[in-house]
Design a protein around this motif. Structure first.
Motif, PDB file in Angstrom:
ATOM      1  N   LYS A 186       4.477  -7.018  -5.686  1.00  0.00           N
ATOM      2  CA  LYS A 186       3.562  -7.744  -5.607  1.00  0.00           C
ATOM      3  C   LYS A 186       2.555  -7.838  -4.596  1.00  0.00           C
ATOM      4  O   LYS A 186       1.133  -8.296  -4.668  1.00  0.00           O
ATOM      5  CB  LYS A 186       4.176  -9.340  -5.466  1.00  0.00           C
ATOM      6  CG  LYS A 186       4.892  -9.672  -6.779  1.00  0.00           C
ATOM      7  CD  LYS A 186       5.842 -11.050  -6.374  1.00  0.00           C
ATOM      8  CE  LYS A 186       4.912 -12.350  -6.470  1.00  0.00           C
ATOM      9  NZ  LYS A 186       5.582 -13.582  -6.457  1.00  0.00           N
ATOM     10  N   TYR A 187       2.808  -6.811  -3.731  1.00  0.00           N
ATOM     11  CA  TYR A 187       1.948  -6.682  -2.409  1.00  0.00           C
ATOM     12  C   TYR A 187       0.877  -5.889  -2.814  1.00  0.00           C
ATOM     13  O   TYR A 187      -0.161  -5.895  -2.072  1.00  0.00           O
ATOM     14  CB  TYR A 187       2.820  -6.478  -1.250  1.00  0.00           C
ATOM     15  CG  TYR A 187       1.834  -6.387   0.125  1.00  0.00           C
ATOM     16  CD1 TYR A 187       1.563  -7.606   0.535  1.00  0.00           C
ATOM     17  CD2 TYR A 187       1.628  -5.308   0.898  1.00  0.00           C
ATOM     18  CE1 TYR A 187       0.939  -7.600   1.957  1.00  0.00           C
ATOM     19  CE2 TYR A 187       0.929  -5.350   1.855  1.00  0.00           C
ATOM     20  CZ  TYR A 187       0.574  -6.582   2.431  1.00  0.00           C
ATOM     21  OH  TYR A 187      -0.152  -6.453   3.585  1.00  0.00           O
ATOM     22  N   VAL A 188       1.230  -4.700  -3.476  1.00  0.00           N
ATOM     23  CA  VAL A 188       0.587  -3.463  -3.720  1.00  0.00           C
ATOM     24  C   VAL A 188      -0.969  -4.076  -4.300  1.00  0.00           C
ATOM     25  O   VAL A 188      -0.834  -5.046  -5.026  1.00  0.00           O
ATOM     26  CB  VAL A 188       1.142  -2.292  -4.312  1.00  0.00           C
ATOM     27  CG1 VAL A 188       2.332  -1.745  -3.614  1.00  0.00           C
ATOM     28  CG2 VAL A 188       1.642  -2.910  -5.744  1.00  0.00           C
ATOM     29  N   GLY A 189      -2.049  -3.040  -4.359  1.00  0.00           N
ATOM     30  CA  GLY A 189      -3.218  -3.416  -4.868  1.00  0.00           C
ATOM     31  C   GLY A 189      -4.309  -3.535  -3.527  1.00  0.00           C
ATOM     32  O   GLY A 189      -3.900  -3.023  -2.581  1.00  0.00           O
ATOM     33  N   ALA A 200      -8.270  -2.417   2.097  1.00  0.00           N
ATOM     34  CA  ALA A 200      -7.034  -1.502   2.084  1.00  0.00           C
ATOM     35  C   ALA A 200      -6.567  -1.661   0.495  1.00  0.00           C
ATOM     36  O   ALA A 200      -6.635  -2.518  -0.086  1.00  0.00           O
ATOM     37  CB  ALA A 200      -6.001  -2.024   2.735  1.00  0.00           C
ATOM     38  N   GLU A 201      -6.044  -0.346   0.198  1.00  0.00           N
ATOM     39  CA  GLU A 201      -5.576  -0.363  -1.287  1.00  0.00           C
ATOM     40  C   GLU A 201      -4.271   0.262  -0.837  1.00  0.00           C
ATOM     41  O   GLU A 201      -4.028   1.455  -0.424  1.00  0.00           O
ATOM     42  CB  GLU A 201      -6.301   0.659  -2.064  1.00  0.00           C
ATOM     43  CG  GLU A 201      -5.764   0.905  -3.311  1.00  0.00           C
ATOM     44  CD  GLU A 201      -6.423  -0.176  -4.279  1.00  0.00           C
ATOM     45  OE1 GLU A 201      -5.751  -0.656  -5.418  1.00  0.00           O
ATOM     46  OE2 GLU A 201      -7.425  -0.815  -4.154  1.00  0.00           O
ATOM     47  N   TYR A 202      -3.197  -0.369  -1.435  1.00  0.00           N
ATOM     48  CA  TYR A 202      -1.613   0.066  -1.155  1.00  0.00           C
ATOM     49  C   TYR A 202      -1.165   0.409  -2.648  1.00  0.00           C
ATOM     50  O   TYR A 202      -1.513  -0.215  -3.765  1.00  0.00           O
ATOM     51  CB  TYR A 202      -1.124  -1.203  -0.731  1.00  0.00           C
ATOM     52  CG  TYR A 202      -1.293  -1.697   0.661  1.00  0.00           C
ATOM     53  CD1 TYR A 202      -0.960  -1.005   1.651  1.00  0.00           C
ATOM     54  CD2 TYR A 202      -2.082  -2.700   0.631  1.00  0.00           C
ATOM     55  CE1 TYR A 202      -1.642  -1.198   2.879  1.00  0.00           C
ATOM     56  CE2 TYR A 202      -2.718  -3.228   1.919  1.00  0.00           C
ATOM     57  CZ  TYR A 202      -2.300  -2.537   3.076  1.00  0.00           C
ATOM     58  OH  TYR A 202      -2.809  -3.056   4.461  1.00  0.00           O
ATOM     59  N   THR A 203      -0.477   1.309  -2.726  1.00  0.00           N
ATOM     60  CA  THR A 203       0.103   1.871  -4.016  1.00  0.00           C
ATOM     61  C   THR A 203       1.492   2.121  -3.817  1.00  0.00           C
ATOM     62  O   THR A 203       1.794   3.021  -2.931  1.00  0.00           O
ATOM     63  CB  THR A 203      -0.508   3.282  -4.451  1.00  0.00           C
ATOM     64  OG1 THR A 203      -2.124   2.981  -4.797  1.00  0.00           O
ATOM     65  CG2 THR A 203      -0.176   3.599  -6.094  1.00  0.00           C
ATOM     66  N   LEU A 204       2.601   1.529  -4.549  1.00  0.00           N
ATOM     67  CA  LEU A 204       3.884   1.956  -4.547  1.00  0.00           C
ATOM     68  C   LEU A 204       4.290   3.173  -5.291  1.00  0.00           C
ATOM     69  O   LEU A 204       3.951   3.437  -6.280  1.00  0.00           O
ATOM     70  CB  LEU A 204       4.660   0.797  -5.203  1.00  0.00           C
ATOM     71  CG  LEU A 204       6.191   0.892  -4.916  1.00  0.00           C
ATOM     72  CD1 LEU A 204       6.532   0.768  -3.533  1.00  0.00           C
ATOM     73  CD2 LEU A 204       6.886  -0.474  -5.663  1.00  0.00           C
ATOM     74  N   LYS A 205       4.914   4.283  -4.406  1.00  0.00           N
ATOM     75  CA  LYS A 205       4.839   5.430  -4.844  1.00  0.00           C
ATOM     76  C   LYS A 205       6.289   5.590  -5.412  1.00  0.00           C
ATOM     77  O   LYS A 205       7.405   4.731  -5.122  1.00  0.00           O
ATOM     78  CB  LYS A 205       4.744   6.634  -3.897  1.00  0.00           C
ATOM     79  CG  LYS A 205       3.419   6.425  -3.571  1.00  0.00           C
ATOM     80  CD  LYS A 205       3.118   7.571  -2.285  1.00  0.00           C
ATOM     81  CE  LYS A 205       3.338   8.909  -2.680  1.00  0.00           C
ATOM     82  NZ  LYS A 205       2.840   9.800  -1.424  1.00  0.00           N
ATOM     83  N   ILE A 232       4.854   3.777   0.336  1.00  0.00           N
ATOM     84  CA  ILE A 232       3.643   2.914  -0.058  1.00  0.00           C
ATOM     85  C   ILE A 232       2.363   3.926   0.370  1.00  0.00           C
ATOM     86  O   ILE A 232       2.277   4.263   1.872  1.00  0.00           O
ATOM     87  CB  ILE A 232       3.512   1.467   0.526  1.00  0.00           C
ATOM     88  CG1 ILE A 232       4.373   0.806  -0.185  1.00  0.00           C
ATOM     89  CG2 ILE A 232       2.050   0.906   0.155  1.00  0.00           C
ATOM     90  CD1 ILE A 232       4.655  -0.597   0.336  1.00  0.00           C
ATOM     91  N   SER A 233       1.501   4.319  -0.455  1.00  0.00           N
ATOM     92  CA  SER A 233       0.142   5.321  -0.079  1.00  0.00           C
ATOM     93  C   SER A 233      -0.805   3.994   0.406  1.00  0.00           C
ATOM     94  O   SER A 233      -0.987   2.732  -0.138  1.00  0.00           O
ATOM     95  CB  SER A 233      -0.065   5.675  -1.445  1.00  0.00           C
ATOM     96  OG  SER A 233      -1.453   6.126  -1.203  1.00  0.00           O
ATOM     97  N   VAL A 234      -1.029   4.036   1.373  1.00  0.00           N
ATOM     98  CA  VAL A 234      -2.433   3.495   2.114  1.00  0.00           C
ATOM     99  C   VAL A 234      -3.931   4.107   2.077  1.00  0.00           C
ATOM    100  O   VAL A 234      -3.727   5.046   2.521  1.00  0.00           O
ATOM    101  CB  VAL A 234      -1.960   2.900   3.468  1.00  0.00           C
ATOM    102  CG1 VAL A 234      -2.930   2.058   4.119  1.00  0.00           C
ATOM    103  CG2 VAL A 234      -0.480   2.448   3.411  1.00  0.00           C
TER     104      VAL A 234
END
Length: 182
Positions: free
Chosen positions: A38-41, A62-67, A72-74
């Protein structure tokens, strides 16, 4: 005398080690349960304490992506209004105790990590208060470029109760000048 000097050095080294491994300010608590999916994006920075790497920036997001490996990619980016150009930096975040607690450490520079702790978040994951490892690092984030006054007031009160000096916050401008698609 040698024992006293040795004990003092050992005590200083222990204190330094414990300070370096701490990822959250004393009195702050990372949100738990926490739902990374829910936090990623995309998040917009509403305000921050002055931070060298964000100096002279506005339109920060900031853009967060769950790997797949659980990290998490930031991607942090902002517009440098002095140099008149968009800047970005890539990093990665790791969970300190597990993905159900919002205590992370983030790195943008090789093996060096800093604390990243979500200490308040609304149920819809639209607004977040993020603490660094000490009272020198604090951010309010939003899924939009603004935040409701009631949420702002609540987050500022929480930060102050932990010991943050909120009078030093820098309120981020989001005027979209040269802010090409984020």
């Amino acid at each position: 005398m040698e024992i006293l000097v040795g004990g003092t050095i050992l005590g200083a080294l222990t204190y330094a080690y414990n300070s370096l491994k701490r990822t959250i300010p004393e009195g702050a608590h990372a949100c738990s349960p926490f739902y990374p999916e829910k936090y990623v994006g995309k998040w917009y920075e509403i305000c921050r304490l002055d931070f060298f790497y964000e100096r002279d920036l506005n339109n920060i997001c900031a853009e967060y992506t769950l790997k797949k490996d659980g990290t998490i990619s930031v991607v942090n980016s902002g517009y440098n209004y002095v140099e008149k150009k968009r800047e970005s930096v890539n990093g990665k975040a790791l969970f300190v105790h597990g993905s159900d607690e919002a205590m992370l450490k983030v790195s943008f520079f090789g093996p060096f990590y800093a604390g990243y702790n979500v200490i308040a978040i609304d149920p819809d994951y639209k607004y977040a208060l993020v603490a660094g490892r000490s009272l020198d690092y604090l951010w309010i984030l939003s899924r939009e470029t603004t935040i409701p006054d009631e949420v702002k007031k609540q987050y500022l009160e929480l930060a102050e109760s932990i010991g943050y000096d909120t009078s030093k916050l820098i309120w981020t401008e989001h005027d979209n000048v040269n802010n090409k698609k984020d």
